[in-house]
Motif scaffolding. Structure first.
Motif, PDB file in Angstrom:
ATOM      1  N   VAL A 266      -9.583  71.253  84.067  1.00  0.00           N
ATOM      2  CA  VAL A 266      -9.009  72.230  84.991  1.00  0.00           C
ATOM      3  C   VAL A 266      -8.071  71.504  85.947  1.00  0.00           C
ATOM      4  CG1 VAL A 266      -9.518  74.020  86.685  1.00  0.00           C
ATOM      5  CG2 VAL A 266     -11.114  73.596  84.813  1.00  0.00           C
ATOM      6  N   PRO A 267      -6.883  72.033  86.202  1.00  0.00           N
ATOM      7  CA  PRO A 267      -5.980  71.383  87.164  1.00  0.00           C
ATOM      8  C   PRO A 267      -6.472  71.563  88.595  1.00  0.00           C
ATOM      9  CG  PRO A 267      -5.019  73.443  86.372  1.00  0.00           C
ATOM     10  CD  PRO A 267      -6.267  73.207  85.559  1.00  0.00           C
TER      11      PRO A 267
ATOM     12  N   HIS B 132     -13.796  68.355  71.233  1.00  0.00           N
ATOM     13  CA  HIS B 132     -12.678  69.236  70.882  1.00  0.00           C
ATOM     14  C   HIS B 132     -12.232  68.987  69.443  1.00  0.00           C
ATOM     15  CE1 HIS B 132      -9.118  71.685  71.467  1.00  0.00           C
ATOM     16  NE2 HIS B 132      -8.367  70.702  71.009  1.00  0.00           N
ATOM     17  N   GLY B 133     -12.069  70.078  68.713  1.00  0.00           N
ATOM     18  CA  GLY B 133     -11.644  70.004  67.326  1.00  0.00           C
ATOM     19  C   GLY B 133     -12.771  70.097  66.332  1.00  0.00           C
ATOM     20  N   THR B 134     -14.017  69.980  66.777  1.00  0.00           N
ATOM     21  CA  THR B 134     -15.156  70.058  65.863  1.00  0.00           C
ATOM     22  C   THR B 134     -15.876  71.405  65.939  1.00  0.00           C
ATOM     23  OG1 THR B 134     -16.637  69.074  67.508  1.00  0.00           O
ATOM     24  CG2 THR B 134     -15.499  67.577  66.013  1.00  0.00           C
ATOM     25  N   PHE B 135     -15.567  72.229  66.904  1.00  0.00           N
ATOM     26  CA  PHE B 135     -16.205  73.537  67.053  1.00  0.00           C
ATOM     27  C   PHE B 135     -15.129  74.614  67.149  1.00  0.00           C
ATOM     28  CE2 PHE B 135     -15.505  71.804  71.254  1.00  0.00           C
ATOM     29  CZ  PHE B 135     -14.963  72.868  71.953  1.00  0.00           C
ATOM     30  N   THR B 136     -15.569  75.864  67.050  1.00  0.00           N
ATOM     31  CA  THR B 136     -14.655  77.003  67.132  1.00  0.00           C
ATOM     32  C   THR B 136     -15.178  77.967  68.185  1.00  0.00           C
ATOM     33  OG1 THR B 136     -14.119  76.793  64.787  1.00  0.00           O
ATOM     34  CG2 THR B 136     -13.570  78.880  65.864  1.00  0.00           C
ATOM     35  N   LEU B 137     -14.321  78.297  69.154  1.00  0.00           N
ATOM     36  CA  LEU B 137     -14.665  79.226  70.227  1.00  0.00           C
ATOM     37  C   LEU B 137     -13.722  80.414  70.138  1.00  0.00           C
ATOM     38  CD1 LEU B 137     -16.396  79.823  72.713  1.00  0.00           C
ATOM     39  CD2 LEU B 137     -14.710  78.601  74.092  1.00  0.00           C
ATOM     40  N   ASP B 138     -14.276  81.558  69.803  1.00  0.00           N
ATOM     41  CA  ASP B 138     -13.500  82.784  69.636  1.00  0.00           C
ATOM     42  C   ASP B 138     -14.102  83.864  70.537  1.00  0.00           C
ATOM     43  OD1 ASP B 138     -11.873  84.818  68.833  1.00  0.00           O
ATOM     44  OD2 ASP B 138     -12.756  85.047  66.842  1.00  0.00           O
TER      45      ASP B 138
ATOM     46  N   ALA C  56     -18.610  85.741  78.817  1.00  0.00           N
ATOM     47  CA  ALA C  56     -17.376  85.049  78.446  1.00  0.00           C
ATOM     48  C   ALA C  56     -17.263  83.716  79.190  1.00  0.00           C
ATOM     49  CB  ALA C  56     -16.165  85.926  78.738  1.00  0.00           C
ATOM     50  N   VAL C  57     -16.650  82.744  78.538  1.00  0.00           N
ATOM     51  CA  VAL C  57     -16.431  81.439  79.169  1.00  0.00           C
ATOM     52  C   VAL C  57     -15.368  81.585  80.242  1.00  0.00           C
ATOM     53  CG1 VAL C  57     -15.711  79.060  78.742  1.00  0.00           C
ATOM     54  CG2 VAL C  57     -17.082  80.273  77.046  1.00  0.00           C
ATOM     55  N   PRO C  58     -15.589  81.093  81.465  1.00  0.00           N
ATOM     56  CA  PRO C  58     -14.612  81.292  82.555  1.00  0.00           C
ATOM     57  C   PRO C  58     -13.377  80.408  82.475  1.00  0.00           C
ATOM     58  CG  PRO C  58     -16.477  80.020  83.343  1.00  0.00           C
ATOM     59  CD  PRO C  58     -16.805  80.421  81.934  1.00  0.00           C
ATOM     60  N   TYR C  59     -13.194  79.678  81.390  1.00  0.00           N
ATOM     61  CA  TYR C  59     -12.027  78.809  81.243  1.00  0.00           C
ATOM     62  C   TYR C  59     -11.192  79.267  80.053  1.00  0.00           C
ATOM     63  CZ  TYR C  59     -15.367  75.896  83.794  1.00  0.00           C
ATOM     64  OH  TYR C  59     -16.305  75.442  84.679  1.00  0.00           O
ATOM     65  N   PRO C  60      -9.890  79.048  80.084  1.00  0.00           N
ATOM     66  CA  PRO C  60      -9.075  79.325  78.899  1.00  0.00           C
ATOM     67  C   PRO C  60      -9.516  78.455  77.729  1.00  0.00           C
ATOM     68  CG  PRO C  60      -7.691  79.085  80.852  1.00  0.00           C
ATOM     69  CD  PRO C  60      -9.066  78.657  81.249  1.00  0.00           C
ATOM     70  N   VAL C  61      -9.348  79.009  76.534  1.00  0.00           N
ATOM     71  CA  VAL C  61      -9.808  78.296  75.336  1.00  0.00           C
ATOM     72  C   VAL C  61      -9.067  76.977  75.164  1.00  0.00           C
ATOM     73  CG1 VAL C  61     -10.080  78.481  72.831  1.00  0.00           C
ATOM     74  CG2 VAL C  61     -10.389  80.502  74.265  1.00  0.00           C
ATOM     75  N   GLU C  62      -7.780  76.935  75.503  1.00  0.00           N
ATOM     76  CA  GLU C  62      -7.015  75.702  75.302  1.00  0.00           C
ATOM     77  C   GLU C  62      -7.427  74.591  76.265  1.00  0.00           C
ATOM     78  OE1 GLU C  62      -4.761  78.604  77.901  1.00  0.00           O
ATOM     79  OE2 GLU C  62      -5.766  78.623  75.936  1.00  0.00           O
TER      80      GLU C  62
ATOM     81  N   VAL D 137     -10.748  73.988  77.057  1.00  0.00           N
ATOM     82  CA  VAL D 137     -12.109  73.559  76.724  1.00  0.00           C
ATOM     83  C   VAL D 137     -12.044  72.256  75.928  1.00  0.00           C
ATOM     84  CG1 VAL D 137     -14.225  74.172  75.519  1.00  0.00           C
ATOM     85  CG2 VAL D 137     -12.939  75.925  76.751  1.00  0.00           C
ATOM     86  N   ARG D 138     -12.813  71.264  76.353  1.00  0.00           N
ATOM     87  CA  ARG D 138     -12.804  69.953  75.712  1.00  0.00           C
ATOM     88  C   ARG D 138     -14.083  69.644  74.948  1.00  0.00           C
ATOM     89  NH1 ARG D 138      -8.527  70.881  75.917  1.00  0.00           N
ATOM     90  NH2 ARG D 138      -6.793  69.906  77.015  1.00  0.00           N
ATOM     91  N   SER D 139     -15.215  70.232  75.327  1.00  0.00           N
ATOM     92  CA  SER D 139     -16.460  69.951  74.608  1.00  0.00           C
ATOM     93  C   SER D 139     -17.475  71.039  74.926  1.00  0.00           C
ATOM     94  CB  SER D 139     -17.031  68.573  74.989  1.00  0.00           C
ATOM     95  OG  SER D 139     -17.440  68.562  76.340  1.00  0.00           O
ATOM     96  N   VAL D 140     -18.458  71.171  74.038  1.00  0.00           N
ATOM     97  CA  VAL D 140     -19.588  72.067  74.248  1.00  0.00           C
ATOM     98  C   VAL D 140     -20.851  71.280  73.913  1.00  0.00           C
ATOM     99  CG1 VAL D 140     -18.297  74.187  73.789  1.00  0.00           C
ATOM    100  CG2 VAL D 140     -19.447  73.006  71.913  1.00  0.00           C
ATOM    101  N   ALA D 141     -21.932  71.588  74.636  1.00  0.00           N
ATOM    102  CA  ALA D 141     -23.206  70.896  74.431  1.00  0.00           C
ATOM    103  C   ALA D 141     -24.302  71.935  74.296  1.00  0.00           C
ATOM    104  CB  ALA D 141     -23.504  69.944  75.587  1.00  0.00           C
ATOM    105  N   LEU D 142     -25.104  71.803  73.259  1.00  0.00           N
ATOM    106  CA  LEU D 142     -26.244  72.678  73.017  1.00  0.00           C
ATOM    107  C   LEU D 142     -27.494  72.028  73.602  1.00  0.00           C
ATOM    108  CD1 LEU D 142     -27.508  75.184  71.562  1.00  0.00           C
ATOM    109  CD2 LEU D 142     -27.809  73.690  69.569  1.00  0.00           C
TER     110      LEU D 142
END
Length: 483
Positions: free
Chosen positions: A172-173, A116-122, A144-150, A152-157
């Protein structure tokens, strides 16, 4: 809060695809460099560099631009993966498991994780960080990503089956239920794992659930047969040892990777569908504790080549992990217990029963008859360890010793998306059905083997006799009249 991960495909151009694979290859180079450094230190009798902080210091001495477009964040994710693998193996070996091995295998492509903080998801656009001086890398997601943007904690390629994917991890709660509607920890259900029925559940209220995975087993069988035929057909095009493969051979290998990746995705989706069915059934009946019989002890028993293949395709660890993950999100506790003897012992008189040829078990001592997987699940439910329940004094509650046999049974199927199952199209890997020669009075038979006027697909193996198709009709469907 729990962490959930979804896999999303990428829609990339040729240039973007080359850059993504370049990042994965650079990550593999980082992994290979760590292996080389530790091997050199081992030859010179020096302690290895395994901690994450020490590995980061070694990376800083390499300087910028050493690994192409891979930036420091992506390289550090590889170092963290290596450090975790090394310490996990050391912990297992210290506990007495000498089969645990330290990381020593090179990898051509290695997943790269960005936090989180190193990538941009728009929306459906994702920007991955690159090395200093390199052009920014913007990628387009196929959904679309099924989670709210706020959240999201990480993405992996990563790359699998010749395709590029992005794994999105979000916080997710846990599900919140209304008053007196959530899972009750005192309500216990036993779960028996199997190959034909991946989940057989027996609840304390006399309800049972059977999830069938015969379509998944057919998918494994058809994929194995298709792979054998493909290898036999392309054996003549394979290059000799030391000979470079042709373009045609590279296309053949690429097609094989795509088919293998599609097979794994189909099976993975069926496993998630089966686990989701179990958790939905438990939430509907307010089951707060699932006692799962752990059958992984049978993996080390010699049972022959064919049965070993079935056990490998079973994927017991993944079935348990998927069920536990979904249960955690629903607020349900999962206990793993020993299931030894549950499928061969009568749940009422506790006497030994000879293994039946089918799924129906009959006790010669008390004349009890029923599905052996459900009887095993009911016995597993009695082995639940003490767990905190609704006792206000803080004490523990235990499962009653009496076995509650299912009286109301629910049947479900996993893998309705597979070809040839449910209302999907017929499996193209299955050979066409054979029919008798048509007589002058028979109806016209088309190339698919069905009578003219009958919709396709009807069944996996339809037959035609006279002027009327004898293929069984599913519920909710009608057969058009023959001409």
């Amino acid at each position: 809060m729990v962490h959930r991960t979804c896999r999303v495909g990428l829609r990339v151009t040729r240039g973007q695809r080359e850059r993504c694979f370049g990042l994965l290859r650079s990550a593999g180079d980082v992994w290979a460099c760590v292996l080389e450094v530790n091997h050199w230190r081992w030859r010179h009798q020096a302690p290895p560099v395994v901690s994450y902080q020490a590995l980061c210091r070694e990376l800083s001495t390499a300087g910028p631009g050493t690994f192409g477009d891979l930036d420091t964040t992506g390289a550090r994710s590889v170092l963290r993966r290596y450090s975790d693998a090394w310490f996990t193996a050391a912990k297992r070996r210290k506990a007495g498991d000498l089969s645990a091995r330290f990381p020593r295998k090179r990898r051509g492509l290695l997943p790269v994780r960005y936090y989180h903080g190193t990538f941009t998801l728009d929306g459906r656009r994702l920007r991955l960080p690159t090395a200093k001086g390199a052009a920014p890398l913007w990628l387009r997601l196929d959904r679309a990503v099924p989670y709210p943007v706020e959240q999201v904690r990480s993405v992996a390629l990563l790359a699998e089956g010749g395709r590029l994917w992005v794994e999105v991890t979000a916080e997710v709660p846990v599900t919140v239920y209304p008053a007196d509607a959530g899972p009750d920890p005192a309500r216990v259900a036993g779960v028996d794992l199997g190959v034909i029925h991946p989940y057989a559940v027996a609840g304390a209220d006399g309800h049972g659930l059977l999830v069938s995975a015969r379509a998944v087993r057919a998918e494994h069988r058809m994929h194995l047969s298709d792979t054998r035929h493909r290898r036999r057909a392309t054996a003549a095009r394979a290059p000799k040892p030391g000979q470079r493969g042709s373009r045609r051979w590279r296309k053949t290998c690429r097609r094989a990777r795509l088919v293998e990746g599609r097979h794994r995705r189909r099976v993975r989706q069926a496993q998630h569908e089966a686990a989701k069915t179990v958790i939905g059934w438990a939430v509907q009946r307010r089951v707060g504790t699932l006692t799962v019989g752990d059958p992984r002890g049978v993996l080390n028993l010699p049972a022959g080549r064919r049965h070993h293949l079935r056990l490998r395709q079973w994927q017991i660890g993944r079935a348990i992990a998927v069920l536990r993950d979904k249960a955690e999100l629903a607020g349900i506790t999962v206990h793993l217990v020993d299931e030894r003897g549950t499928s061969s012992t009568c749940p009422t008189c506790r006497k030994k029963i000879t293994k039946p040829a089918g799924r129906t078990m009959t006790c010669r001592h008390c004349n009890l008859t029923g599905h052996r997987d459900l009887f095993a699940a009911a016995t597993i439910a009695t082995r639940t360890p003490n767990h905190p329940g609704g006792n206000p004094t803080g004490g523990g509650t235990s499962t009653p010793a009496a076995v509650v046999l299912p009286q109301v049974l629910t049947h479900r199927r996993a893998g309705r998306h597979l070809p040839g199952a449910g209302l999907s199209r017929r499996d193209p890997r299955r050979p066409p059905p054979r029919h008798h020669a048509a007589t002058p009075g028979d109806a016209t038979v088309n190339t698919m083997g069905a009578a003219t006027g009958v919709s396709w697909p009807a069944e996996a193996r339809p037959t035609t006799v006279g002027s009327r198709s004898t293929a069984p009709v599913r519920r909710g469907t009608t057969t058009p009249p023959t001409r």
